[in-house]
Structures are given as structure tokens and as C-alpha cells.
Write an enzyme that holds these catalytic residues in place. Structure first.
Site, PDB file in Angstrom:
ATOM      1  N   CYS A  28      -2.327   9.788  -7.380  1.00  9.21           N
ATOM      2  CA  CYS A  28      -0.977   9.572  -6.849  1.00  9.21           C
ATOM      3  C   CYS A  28      -0.781   8.111  -6.425  1.00  9.21           C
ATOM      4  O   CYS A  28      -1.367   7.676  -5.428  1.00  9.21           O
ATOM      5  CB  CYS A  28      -0.753  10.508  -5.661  1.00  9.21           C
ATOM      6  SG  CYS A  28       0.714  10.163  -4.685  1.00  9.21           S
ATOM      7  N   CYS A  31       0.521   7.608  -2.869  1.00 10.93           N
ATOM      8  CA  CYS A  31      -0.513   7.900  -1.871  1.00 10.93           C
ATOM      9  C   CYS A  31      -1.420   6.694  -1.674  1.00 10.93           C
ATOM     10  O   CYS A  31      -1.842   6.400  -0.552  1.00 10.93           O
ATOM     11  CB  CYS A  31      -1.341   9.102  -2.311  1.00 10.93           C
ATOM     12  SG  CYS A  31      -0.365  10.601  -2.593  1.00 10.93           S
TER      13      CYS A  31
END
Length: 105
Positions: A28, A31
Site C-alpha cells: 500500500c 500506508c
């Protein structure tokens, strides 16, 4: 940040700790953007224990908690959900801190 290792551990943690779970995944990009500020957030909010939850490893838990976007945060205290910041949008340190400030326990 501690890493969640099992669903049984999750169940024990929510009953016994004032906790914030960060749902994330290695792949991600949003993230990864917030990763550098997470130690600061933990230090500035030391009344909470923070746990990293790998979305891919705990997909059933994510479904159970309606976590359909990452990075996302869910807070628990004494077995009850006390806050959530769940969506698929990129988050800043300030936005995460604002979420933490809204948690009432």
C-alpha cells in the site's frame, strides 16, 4: 508498533488494552507515506497501545470490522470500539492526530 499475530491475540487485546489498530499492507503506497510519522504518533499518544494489522493476513477480521480501505485506524477500550478512521484515502499525521483526539474513553 507491535504487529498483530493472531485473531485470538486481537480478542484479548481489545478486552484488556486501550488500543489503536492500524490496518495496512506492505504493497500500500499510502500506508508507506505515513510510516515515518507513526513512531511520533505513538510517542505523543502513549495512553494507547498501537498495533499494526496486515490486511492481507487478517482479511476476515477486516471484513468483520468493515475495513475496506487502507490505511485505516480503529480504536478499542474495554472491549468496545471507541473510534474509527476508516477509508482508502491517504492520511497525514495531522489527520490521524485529529482522529485520535476525538476518541473518548
Amino acid at each position: 508498533m507491535q504487529k498483530l499475530t493472531s485473531v485470538d491475540e486481537y480478542k484479548q487485546i481489545i478486552e484488556n488494552e486501550k488500543v489503536i489498530f492500524m490496518f495496512s499492507a506492505d504493497w500500500c503506497p499510502d500506508c508507506r507515506v505515513i510510516e515515518p510519522v507513526l513512531p511520533e504518533l505513538e510517542e505523543e499518544n502513549s495512553t494507547f497501545t498501537f498495533y499494526y494489522v496486515d490486511r492481507d493476513q487478517f482479511i476476515d477480521l477486516c471484513v468483520e470490522l468493515d475495513i475496506f480501505g487502507i490505511p485505516s485506524f480503529v480504536a478499542f477500550h474495554k472491549g468496545k470500539e471507541v473510534g474509527r478512521y476508516v477509508n482508502k484515502d491517504r492520511k497525514s499525521k495531522e489527520q490521524i492526530q485529529e482522529f485520535i483526539n476525538t476518541i473518548t474513553v
